[in-house]
Scaffold this active site. Structure first.
Site, short mmCIF file in Angstrom:
data_model
loop_
_atom_site.label_atom_id
_atom_site.label_comp_id
_atom_site.label_asym_id
_atom_site.label_seq_id
_atom_site.Cartn_x
_atom_site.Cartn_y
_atom_site.Cartn_z
N LYS A 79 0.85 -1.20 0.00
CA LYS A 79 0.00 0.00 0.00
C LYS A 79 0.88 1.25 0.00
O LYS A 79 1.89 1.30 0.72
CB LYS A 79 -0.90 -0.04 1.24
CG LYS A 79 -1.98 1.04 1.28
CD LYS A 79 -2.88 0.84 2.50
CE LYS A 79 -3.97 1.88 2.60
NZ LYS A 79 -4.85 1.67 3.77
N SER A 154 -9.61 1.55 2.88
CA SER A 154 -8.79 2.30 1.95
C SER A 154 -7.73 1.47 1.24
O SER A 154 -7.10 1.96 0.30
CB SER A 154 -8.08 3.43 2.70
OG SER A 154 -7.21 2.90 3.70
N SER A 178 -9.66 -0.90 7.17
CA SER A 178 -9.15 -0.66 5.82
C SER A 178 -8.45 -1.84 5.15
O SER A 178 -8.14 -1.76 3.96
CB SER A 178 -8.19 0.55 5.82
OG SER A 178 -8.90 1.73 6.03
#
Length: 494
Positions: A79, A154, A178
């Protein structure tokens, strides 16, 4: 089996024994990535040359008789809010669009020592603020199961990359769900460890009291193997837990007859999609037939937890993001429009550098911390956080873990909630309690809707006893074989 669909534990074993070359596996993932990326947009940066160089180094070690480590030659999608040395880290924000870290996060250092190959950086909601990956400054990621729908957020880029077969492992972060919510939307597995079990050093802060590094994979064993590599205390992070230890993967096949799982139906019945609820009930039935026992648990309504979570994280975000002022970090507004005054520099830099959701949360957080309102909102939310934690602690005295939906609904359409922030925030209804309390939770696939959209559930349990209460997720994986179903291979055996 197609090479890019192979699991991480299996592939690493083959590479360590010299039966598969790391360069072959990385090449297969890169080829798959090139085929699917234009449709999915899972990555913000692909390090093709760097990943092939890392793979070649792993193959050389094997040829020399050395053991590269438990993740030998395994590509990992990271990420883009986790620092990687000399590999751009933007947090999907224009304010950090040119930021090249000079160091690796502790988790990345551990991955490299374990032989993993850093494939690239994945898309996310800007600074991790969102539940759909639509708040990225560089465009949304699409769900591989239905490209008109969101992948969750996210960590939506990491989940979509796993689902589409671009990588067998992915790193994400979980501040309010997330890694778990995108795992549910994309039909993959994600583990949010206890707060402090994995070092936050090198994770760009959103809400420091909640931010947790999480592991993601297509199966339970792969997901926990990744966690085992990155967990442990770290002198560079004062909040890292001194007693965090790896999970014994051999225990996954242990007995489940002594397990009692809690069913907090009040959490579930209010606001939960009918198809999600039906899959939840079917999962309870399957696990009961396997010997797992259940007990009804009465818990506080989760909407208190959602309100509390957004007050506290917005307050922390407003403090953490104050550093991006055009002077010390990141993007700086052009001189002609910004040099009238220091206030003008701040205004133009943040106005152009931050997206709408980040601005909304920073403004709300600043208001919540302002004189006269701090007691009414922030301190009251801290009391509710303590109450949520006490409620879970009492529940864990009666049961080993709670079984919950991960999200109230399957993946929703792109654009459906982007202008309705309160609806977007309710996507976190069942996930934020783990973050408020610091408890670990594992999200896993549990079924599909009539429209062929994956639905995930989660187990949230006692810290330190993960080896015990995670077993039902592995049992369900072996029973239903859902990890074998891919978006371009919709039925078992095809």
């Amino acid at each position: 089996m197609t090479l890019w669909r192979m699991g991480a534990v299996e592939a690493a074993g083959l590479i360590r024994r010299g039966e598969l070359r790391a360069a072959e596996l990385v090449g297969a993932c890169l080829s798959r990535l090139k085929d699917k990326e234009k449709e999915i947009h899972a990555f913000l940066k692909v390090d093709e040359a760097g990943s092939l160089t890392q793979a070649a180094a792993i193959d050389n070690l094997v040829r020399e008789g050395s053991d590269p480590g438990p993740l030998a030659g395994i590509p990992v999608a990271v990420k883009d809010n986790i620092c990687t040395k000399d590999l751009r880290t933007t947090c999907a924000s224009r304010i950090l669009k040119d930021f090249d870290p000079i160091y690796d996060a502790t988790a990345i250092q551990k991955l490299r020592r374990a032989g993993a190959v850093i494939l690239g950086k994945t898309n996310l909601d800007e600074f991790g603020m969102g539940s759909s990956t639509e708040n990225s400054a560089f465009g949304p990621t699409r769900n591989p199961w239905d490209e008109t729908r969101v992948p969750g957020g996210s960590s939506g880029g990491s989940a979509a990359a796993l689902c589409a077969g671009m990588a067998p492992l992915a790193l994400g972060t979980d501040t309010g769900g997330s890694v778990r919510q995108p795992a549910a939307f994309c039909g993959v597995t994600a583990f949010k460890p206890s707060y402090g079990a994995v070092s936050r050093y090198g994770l760009v802060a959103f809400a420091s009291g909640f931010d947790t590094m999480g592991s993601m994979a297509r199966g339970v064993a792969d997901c926990l193997q990744l966690y085992n590599v990155i967990c442990g205390p770290d002198s560079m992070d004062s909040t890292s837990a001194p007693d965090s230890t790896p999970i014994n993967l051999n225990s996954l096949r242990g007995p489940v007859a002594d397990l009692v799982l809690g069913l907090p139906r009040r959490w579930i019945e209010e606001g939960c999609n009918r198809e999600v609820f039906d899959i939840y009930e079917n999962t309870v039935r399957v696990l009961k037939e396997s010997g797992v026992r259940f007990q009804e648990i009465d818990m506080p309504k989760p909407d208190h937890a959602v309100s509390c979570y957004y007050i506290l994280t917005d307050a922390e975000a407003s403090s953490n993001l104050a550093r991006y002022d055009g002077v010390r970090f990141g993007y700086r507004a052009a001189d002609g429009e910004a040099l009238e005054s220091l206030e003008s520099l701040y205004k133009h830099t943040r106005g152009k550098g931050f997206g709408p959701e980040v601005k909304r949360r920073v403004i709300l957080g600043s208001y919540l911390l302002s004189a006269g309102y701090c007691d009414a909102y922030y301190l009251r939310a801290q009391k509710i956080r303590g109450w949520v934690k006490e409620s879970l602690t009492r529940a864990f005295e009666r049961v080993s873990a709670l079984l919950l939906p991960t999200s109230p609904t399957p993946a929703f359409k792109l654009g459906e909630r982007i202008k309705q922030p309160l609806q977007m925030y309710l996507s976190d209804l069942f996930t934020v309690s783990a973050n408020l309390s610091g408890a670990p939770a594992l999200a896993f696939p549990a079924g599909f809707t009539q429209n062929n959209l994956p639905v995930g559930l989660q187990l949230m349990g006692r810290p330190g006893e993960e080896e015990h209460w995670i077993r039902p997720a592995h049992l369900l994986e072996q029973t239903l074989q859902l990890a074998q179903i891919a978006p371009d291979k919709p039925a078992l055996g095809d």
